[in-house]
Scaffold this motif. Sequence first.
Motif, PDB file in Angstrom:
ATOM      1  N   GLU A  23       9.746 -70.626  11.113  1.00  0.00           N
ATOM      2  CA  GLU A  23       8.934 -69.229  11.708  1.00  0.00           C
ATOM      3  C   GLU A  23       8.123 -70.110  12.726  1.00  0.00           C
ATOM      4  O   GLU A  23       7.850 -69.466  12.771  1.00  0.00           O
ATOM      5  CB  GLU A  23       9.283 -69.209  10.287  1.00  0.00           C
ATOM      6  N   THR A  24       7.502 -70.866  12.240  1.00  0.00           N
ATOM      7  CA  THR A  24       6.406 -71.553  12.790  1.00  0.00           C
ATOM      8  C   THR A  24       6.078 -72.396  13.998  1.00  0.00           C
ATOM      9  O   THR A  24       5.034 -72.424  14.755  1.00  0.00           O
ATOM     10  CB  THR A  24       5.807 -72.938  11.716  1.00  0.00           C
ATOM     11  N   VAL A  25       7.492 -72.446  14.078  1.00  0.00           N
ATOM     12  CA  VAL A  25       8.321 -73.475  15.832  1.00  0.00           C
ATOM     13  C   VAL A  25       7.643 -71.655  16.632  1.00  0.00           C
ATOM     14  O   VAL A  25       7.487 -70.563  16.473  1.00  0.00           O
ATOM     15  CB  VAL A  25       9.156 -73.640  15.532  1.00  0.00           C
ATOM     16  N   CYS A  26       6.926 -72.702  17.780  1.00  0.00           N
ATOM     17  CA  CYS A  26       6.556 -71.300  19.187  1.00  0.00           C
ATOM     18  C   CYS A  26       8.322 -70.795  19.322  1.00  0.00           C
ATOM     19  O   CYS A  26       8.490 -72.445  20.652  1.00  0.00           O
ATOM     20  CB  CYS A  26       5.666 -71.767  19.819  1.00  0.00           C
ATOM     21  N   ARG A  27       8.328 -69.663  19.930  1.00  0.00           N
ATOM     22  CA  ARG A  27       9.406 -69.160  20.054  1.00  0.00           C
ATOM     23  C   ARG A  27       9.099 -68.220  21.355  1.00  0.00           C
ATOM     24  O   ARG A  27       7.765 -67.793  21.383  1.00  0.00           O
ATOM     25  CB  ARG A  27      10.186 -68.415  19.419  1.00  0.00           C
ATOM     26  N   ALA A  28       9.922 -68.415  22.472  1.00  0.00           N
ATOM     27  CA  ALA A  28       9.562 -67.628  24.096  1.00  0.00           C
ATOM     28  C   ALA A  28      10.455 -66.439  23.426  1.00  0.00           C
ATOM     29  O   ALA A  28      11.501 -66.338  22.591  1.00  0.00           O
ATOM     30  CB  ALA A  28       9.570 -68.333  25.175  1.00  0.00           C
ATOM     31  N   PRO A  29      10.052 -65.114  23.890  1.00  0.00           N
ATOM     32  CA  PRO A  29      10.990 -63.603  24.159  1.00  0.00           C
ATOM     33  C   PRO A  29      11.843 -64.204  24.523  1.00  0.00           C
ATOM     34  O   PRO A  29      12.748 -64.836  25.481  1.00  0.00           O
ATOM     35  CB  PRO A  29      10.092 -62.390  24.946  1.00  0.00           C
ATOM     36  N   ASP A  30      13.007 -63.082  23.263  1.00  0.00           N
ATOM     37  CA  ASP A  30      14.599 -63.222  24.626  1.00  0.00           C
ATOM     38  C   ASP A  30      14.742 -62.931  26.132  1.00  0.00           C
ATOM     39  O   ASP A  30      13.432 -61.665  26.093  1.00  0.00           O
ATOM     40  CB  ASP A  30      15.600 -62.438  23.399  1.00  0.00           C
TER      41      ASP A  30
END
Length: 194
Positions: A23-30
């Motif tokens: 959850e704390t990892v930075c994710r890009a939008p799908d």
Amino acid sequence: MQLRFWLVTGILAVVLGTTLPQETVCRAPDGKNGIPGAPGLNGRPGQKGDTGEPGKPARRTGIRGPKGDEASRQFPPHRGNTVVFDNIITNQEDSYSAQTGEFTCRIPGIYYFAYQVISSGDLCLSITKNKESVVSFCEDNIRNILQVNSGSCVLSLAIGDKVSVITSSLQNMIYSGSEADSVFSGFMLFPQMG
């Protein structure tokens, strides 16, 4: 020194990657959905379902015809080459004669005829319509043991047409005895209209 830097950086990245929750990892939008893939294989069959309700009775589509005729023979009498089946099993329309071995058509239509004859040697039989052979069947019996010879055909008959089973004069080894019966039968498939 540069090798040591990359070694420390790699170890640090591995340790941090395994200890940080997702959850704390930075994710890009799908991104956008791609094109659908090929269909997969069929799955395993499922469990058998419950028994269904009984179906409705079928509607009668045909015309009820006359009952069939059947005769047998244990000790074969002959009238010329005509095979006479002298033991009447059924003869609902009284169309078969145990004296002549002939079926006489009383209702025009399409009929099915069959015979099963026991032989003790070579045998050739024909189903005839008005004394003319329609189909012939021959069986060789090299061992001279009891065997069943059979034949059948479908005929279009008019009133007064006669059907019988005849033997050839050369090969006529119909069995005579109490161990087995030979049978001739016929019945209307459907009447002819008009």
